[in-house]
Design an enzyme around this catalytic site. Structure first.
Site, short mmCIF file in Angstrom:
data_model
loop_
_atom_site.label_atom_id
_atom_site.label_comp_id
_atom_site.label_asym_id
_atom_site.label_seq_id
_atom_site.Cartn_x
_atom_site.Cartn_y
_atom_site.Cartn_z
N HIS A 1 1.83 4.72 -2.88
CA HIS A 1 1.96 6.21 -2.69
C HIS A 1 3.19 6.65 -3.20
O HIS A 1 3.33 7.66 -3.68
CB HIS A 1 1.80 6.58 -1.26
N GLU B 1 -4.85 7.83 -3.00
CA GLU B 1 -5.21 6.45 -2.39
C GLU B 1 -5.51 5.65 -3.39
O GLU B 1 -5.45 4.17 -3.31
CB GLU B 1 -6.42 6.66 -1.47
N HIS C 1 0.76 -1.28 0.06
CA HIS C 1 -0.11 0.01 -0.12
C HIS C 1 0.96 1.17 -0.03
O HIS C 1 0.84 2.18 -0.78
CB HIS C 1 -0.98 0.00 1.12
N GLU C 2 1.87 1.30 1.15
CA GLU C 2 2.73 2.50 1.06
C GLU C 2 3.39 2.69 -0.06
O GLU C 2 3.76 3.67 -0.62
CB GLU C 2 3.34 2.67 2.50
#
Length: 496
Positions: A265, A291, A261-262
């Site tokens: 980003h 997101e 997830h990160e």
């Protein structure tokens, strides 16, 4: 280049320097700063934020923005003026002392939240949250006294988003998710999960993190992985993006998907056009678009059958005992199970939006003044029972689980659900011309990254959010792509 644009660029670089310093302080606070360091850090941040405020909000800057708007000749120059003007308009109506005091408050609030969560004591955090809610309500009133204060805050994270649009969006999701969950509960084929809760050595988990970063193509010369209570990403500039994870000894997949997830980003920030460095148009455009990238890499890639196939040999090598009798099919099914639970960051794709709905409704009520902070835990527990059918055992697993409100980020949460929906439509559009499953199964993320860079990443904040959403999605946003994706995936997964 006109003289006003030269001066504008100098102002942007000065603001970059202040924000860089504040980001360093924040990252340090969340990763390595000692527990008793908050007071001194808060004083320093108050001074830095006041200096940044004074740099932007003054008569000279107002005059410069007016002149630069007339002199801007290129698309980039016009975008820089637009974004700086937007920032000026957003904070210029807030008294300078209140602006700086709010930064100090959040620096004090975050360690209070950490302590409250660790000790399961909401009363430690409640006084800070009361001040944050009051401050955010006041800020919204300064900015637009005639508008709903929560809608003003929504707009700051997702430019143009209204409460009516949010309500309609969540209603659309609810129509699919609630009956689908009931169908899974009543008729779904059981999924094996017994292997999930066991001892997963942290050293081996760190190697999983390294593997994910390698597959995502995150260059360690420009992207650093640290540890924190709550995983997050901090972009210092295009050449320096930091991400964090949280290792749980009995849950290896939590870390795996946190890094995935990160890492999404980070890919966004690392791939912005270098021409925008140190200007107001570098950095992601909105939290929903940001997101969409993190949720895309976490779920659409990371939880795909193809990617589990790619990662399975590494997992078997690192955890030979834990996965001795576990097939890759069983891993894929387990990491995609739909199981109403307590923790948002551990939620599956189907129930995730329900977690966001709880937060959306609660923070809206807090800002609108229909819910007192003292009543937050009871309201939270009631909504979790209503929406997810679970009983909240304590506040650490309930209203204290997220860091966002302690940071003053109220109005942020809907961006997570919007990002998930943007991602579904983007992947559906990309599949028309790309064999994504074959690429992911081979560990080849480059075609996907190239497409996302062309559609979104390279632009930073140069383009307006509406343009970027359509560019990402391949057309006008339609949340039904997301609901169809969920229905098709979970119908097949549970053999309904």
């Amino acid at each position: 280049m006109k003289e006003s644009i030269v001066r504008l660029r100098a102002l942007e670089k000065q603001r970059f320097a202040y924000r860089y310093a504040l980001n360093v302080v924040d990252f340090d606070a969340e990763t390595v700063a000692p527990e008793g360091s908050a007071d001194g850090r808060a004083e320093a941040c108050e001074v830095l934020s006041r200096a940044d405020f004074d740099l932007l909000v003054n008569d000279n800057t107002a005059a410069l923005l007016r002149q630069a708007a007339q002199d801007a000749e290129t698309e980039q120059e016009r975008a820089e003026v637009r974004e700086l003007q937007r920032a000026y308009d957003q904070i210029s109506k807030i008294p300078a002392d209140e602006y700086a005091a709010f930064t100090k408050l959040t620096q004090q609030s975050i360690p209070a939240w950490v302590k409250a969560k660790r000790t399961n004591d909401f009363s430690v955090f409640a006084p800070y949250l009361e001040k944050i809610v009051a401050a955010r309500r006041a800020q919204a009133h300064y900015f637009a006294p005639d508008r709903d204060p929560y809608e003003v805050l929504l707009d700051q994270y997702e430019h143009g988003l209204t409460i009516a649009q949010c309500d309609e969006f969540f209603a659309t999701l609810r129509e699919t998710i609630v009956p689908l969950l009931a169908d899974i509960r009543d008729h779904g084929t059981p999924i094996r999960t017994d292997f999930l809760d066991q001892d997963w050595p942290i050293d081996a988990q760190r190697k999983v993190s390294e593997k994910i970063m390698q597959l995502w193509g995150l260059d360690p010369a420009h992207c650093y992985l640290a540890e924190s209570e709550h995983p997050f990403t901090t972009e210092f500039w295009r050449g320096d993006v930091r991400i964090t994870t949280h290792y749980m000894p009995r849950d290896m997949f939590s870390n795996l998907y946190s890094v995935a997830h990160e890492g999404g980003h980070a890919l966004y920030e690392l791939n912005i056009d270098p021409a925008y460095d140190y200007t107001a148009v570098t950095g992601g455009a909105t939290m929903g678009i940001h997101e969409s990238q993190s949720r895309l890499f976490e779920n659409y890639v990371g939880r795909s059958r193809a990617f589990v196939h790619c990662l399975y040999p590494t997992l078997r090598e690192l955890f030979p005992t834990q996965l001795a009798d576990v097939t890759e099919e069983e891993i894929w099914r387990a990491v995609n199970r739909a199981e109403p639970g307590l923790i948002r960051t551990e939620a599956d794709e189907l129930t995730y939006a329900l977690h966001i709905m709880v937060r959306y409704e609660i923070e809206k009520a807090l800002i609108q003044g229909t819910l007192a902070v003292a009543d937050l835990p009871a309201a939270w527990n009631a909504k979790y029972k209503e929406y997810l059918g679970v009983d909240v055992p304590d506040n650490a697993h309930g209203c204290l689980q997220d860091i966002h409100w302690s940071m003053g980020d109220i109005g942020y949460f809907p961006s997570y659900a919007l990002g998930s929906a943007y991602g579904a439509q983007a992947i559906a559009d990309l599949r028309k011309t790309m064999d994504l499953d074959a690429q992911w199964a081979a560990g080849d993320m480059e075609p996907l990254k190239a497409a996302l860079k062309e559609r979104v990443w390279q632009w930073g904040s140069m383009k307006e959010p509406q343009w970027l959403v359509q560019s990402l999605c391949g057309g006008k946003f339609d949340p039904h792509y997301f609901t169809r994706y969920l229905k098709e995936k979970y119908t097949a997964l549970y053999q309904l």
